[in-house]
Structures are given as structure tokens and as C-alpha cells.
Design a protein around this motif. Structure first.
Motif, PDB file in Angstrom:
ATOM      1  N   ALA A 133       0.828  -1.209   0.000  1.00  0.00           N
ATOM      2  CA  ALA A 133       0.000   0.000   0.000  1.00  0.00           C
ATOM      3  C   ALA A 133       0.862   1.259   0.000  1.00  0.00           C
ATOM      4  O   ALA A 133       0.572   2.245  -0.690  1.00  0.00           O
ATOM      5  CB  ALA A 133      -0.929  -0.018   1.205  1.00  0.00           C
ATOM      6  N   LEU A 134       1.955   1.201   0.796  1.00  0.00           N
ATOM      7  CA  LEU A 134       2.848   2.367   0.827  1.00  0.00           C
ATOM      8  C   LEU A 134       3.496   2.607  -0.539  1.00  0.00           C
ATOM      9  O   LEU A 134       3.605   3.743  -1.014  1.00  0.00           O
ATOM     10  CB  LEU A 134       3.916   2.161   1.910  1.00  0.00           C
TER      11      LEU A 134
ATOM     12  N   GLY B  57       0.956   4.014  -2.815  1.00  0.00           N
ATOM     13  CA  GLY B  57       0.684   5.405  -2.469  1.00  0.00           C
ATOM     14  C   GLY B  57       1.779   6.340  -2.962  1.00  0.00           C
ATOM     15  O   GLY B  57       1.505   7.442  -3.458  1.00  0.00           O
ATOM     16  N   MET B  58       3.036   5.893  -2.814  1.00  0.00           N
ATOM     17  CA  MET B  58       4.141   6.728  -3.285  1.00  0.00           C
ATOM     18  C   MET B  58       4.098   6.902  -4.805  1.00  0.00           C
ATOM     19  O   MET B  58       4.303   8.000  -5.336  1.00  0.00           O
ATOM     20  CB  MET B  58       5.471   6.105  -2.859  1.00  0.00           C
TER      21      MET B  58
ATOM     22  N   ALA C 166       1.426   6.677  -6.668  1.00  0.00           N
ATOM     23  CA  ALA C 166       0.279   7.537  -6.981  1.00  0.00           C
ATOM     24  C   ALA C 166       0.591   8.996  -6.675  1.00  0.00           C
ATOM     25  O   ALA C 166       0.197   9.914  -7.421  1.00  0.00           O
ATOM     26  CB  ALA C 166      -0.941   7.061  -6.193  1.00  0.00           C
ATOM     27  N   LYS C 167       1.329   9.210  -5.570  1.00  0.00           N
ATOM     28  CA  LYS C 167       1.683  10.584  -5.209  1.00  0.00           C
ATOM     29  C   LYS C 167       2.607  11.201  -6.252  1.00  0.00           C
ATOM     30  O   LYS C 167       2.459  12.368  -6.635  1.00  0.00           O
ATOM     31  CB  LYS C 167       2.334  10.587  -3.832  1.00  0.00           C
TER      32      LYS C 167
END
Length: 230
Positions: free
Chosen positions: A35-36, A39-40, A42-43
Motif C-alpha cells: 500500500a505504501l 501510495g508513493m 500515486a503521489k
């Protein structure tokens, strides 16, 4: 007869626990790491999209600025009264100059080149024993009058021939000719009377002396006029 009794019961076997706390913790750790990472990623993609959106927004703002400037330049401007007056005056002067040019081309304003060429032609065509006493030139040289004197009437044809060879007088016809002997001058009281000598030199006549020249007058004929006999 013997009887066997089966005392084995599977329930009493030791059961293996596949979902232990350690296993669950490991699974959760993997899920969290995934997930991290997601998320990175996607960020980062969101940051890239925001930067691209900012660039597009800046280009759009520049386009709007150029559009506004173009519309301002293309907008109809109010005419200046001073500029309009100057334009009207320039057009009026141009029309006046065109009118003057047309008049000069038609020759309606007379001779615009001066009369020096005529006087030079008269000077080049001089004949010994003949001289001019008056010249009259009207307009563009269509009407020319010459007054003069000659010692002999026979000198006039040669003089007219010389004038006809001058370029400025080409096409000019002196169709009117007058010749006359000047009248004797009236006697002045108290002055000696002039007399003509008698043939053979004998004596003197009381008649006044005749002038030793003939006066003539030439007039150029307008186009279409009929020549007059002298």
C-alpha cells in the motif's frame, strides 16, 4: 473369540495452526508495504500531473493575454478630427494638381516653357539688310506677329524660309503680309528740309526725301485660316 476396540480418535491429534499471529503479522506487513509503495507511486504521478496542469494553465493564460491584445488592436478606433482634416486637405490638393496638370497638357494655359526659344530662332534667322522692330507672341505661340524693316523687298522670302526651318516655328504659317513705304517725315519749323537729288545730280527737288527702307508686318495664320494676298 477376541474383540478389538479402536481407541484412536482424530480429534485427539495435535492440530497445526496455519493462521498464527506471526503469519498474520507478516501478511499485514506485506500488505502495508504494497500500500505504501502504491501510495508513493500515486503521489508521484499526482505531482507530475499537477506540474503538467500548471504548465497548461500558464500556456492558457498566455493565450488569453494574446487574444485580449489582438482584440484590442483589431477593435475599431475612433477617427481623429485633425487627421481627417489633413486627409481631406491632401485629397483636395491632389485633385487641384491633377487639374493643373490636365490644363498644362492641353495647352489651355498658354506657353509654359517661355518664349526664349522663339527669340533665339528669330536671331538665328537674321538676314543682312532686314531687321525686326517688334515681336508679338500670344498664348502658346499660335499667334505670332512680326514687324520690321528691310532695305529690299526681295529679302523677305529668304527670311521666311529661314524661319520655317526653325524647330520651334515648325508648322507656323505667316499667311498675312503687309508692306508699305514709310511716309515722309513732316518738316520741322526751323530745320533744313530734306530733299531728294534730281537725276544726274542737277539741282534739288523740294519734295521730302523718301525713307531708304520698306516696313513690313507678318502675322502667323491661325489653324484653318485662309491666306491673304499682300
Amino acid at each position: 473369540m477376541s474383540q478389538q476396540i479402536n481407541l484412536f480418535n482424530p480429534r485427539f491429534l495435535k492440530q497445526k495452526n496455519y493462521f498464527s499471529a506471526a503469519a498474520l503479522a507478516g501478511v499485514l506487513g506485506v500488505v502495508l508495504l504494497g500500500a505504501l509503495a502504491a501510495g508513493m507511486v500515486a503521489k508521484q504521478r499526482a505531482a507530475a500531473l499537477e506540474a503538467q496542469a500548471a504548465v497548461v494553465k500558464g500556456e492558457l493564460a498566455q493565450s488569453e493575454t494574446r487574444k485580449t491584445a489582438a482584440l484590442t488592436e483589431l477593435a475599431p478606433r475612433q477617427r481623429s478630427a485633425t487627421v481627417q482634416q489633413e486627409l481631406d486637405q491632401a485629397e483636395a490638393e491632389n485633385r487641384a494638381l491633377l487639374g493643373v496638370s490636365a490644363i498644362l497638357d492641353k495647352g489651355e494655359f498658354g506657353n509654359t516653357r517661355g518664349y526664349s526659344a522663339y527669340f533665339k530662332a528669330f536671331a538665328r534667322s537674321r538676314v543682312n539688310g532686314l531687321w525686326l522692330t517688334g515681336v508679338q507672341i500670344v498664348g502658346a505661340g499660335n499667334e505670332i506677329g512680326l514687324q520690321g524693316r528691310t532695305l529690299q523687298a526681295s529679302l523677305l522670302p529668304g527670311y521666311l524660309g529661314g524661319l520655317s526651318r526653325e524647330p520651334v516655328l515648325k508648322g507656323t504659317s505667316f499667311g498675312h503680309l503687309e508692306m508699305n513705304q514709310p511716309k515722309p517725315a513732316a518738316a520741322v519749323p526751323g530745320a533744313p528740309a530734306l530733299s531728294a537729288a534730281a537725276p544726274g545730280g542737277e539741282g534739288a527737288s523740294s519734295a521730302p526725301a523718301v525713307a531708304p527702307y520698306i516696313e513690313f508686318r507678318l502675322q502667323a495664320m491661325p489653324a484653318g485660316a485662309k491666306a491673304e494676298a499682300p
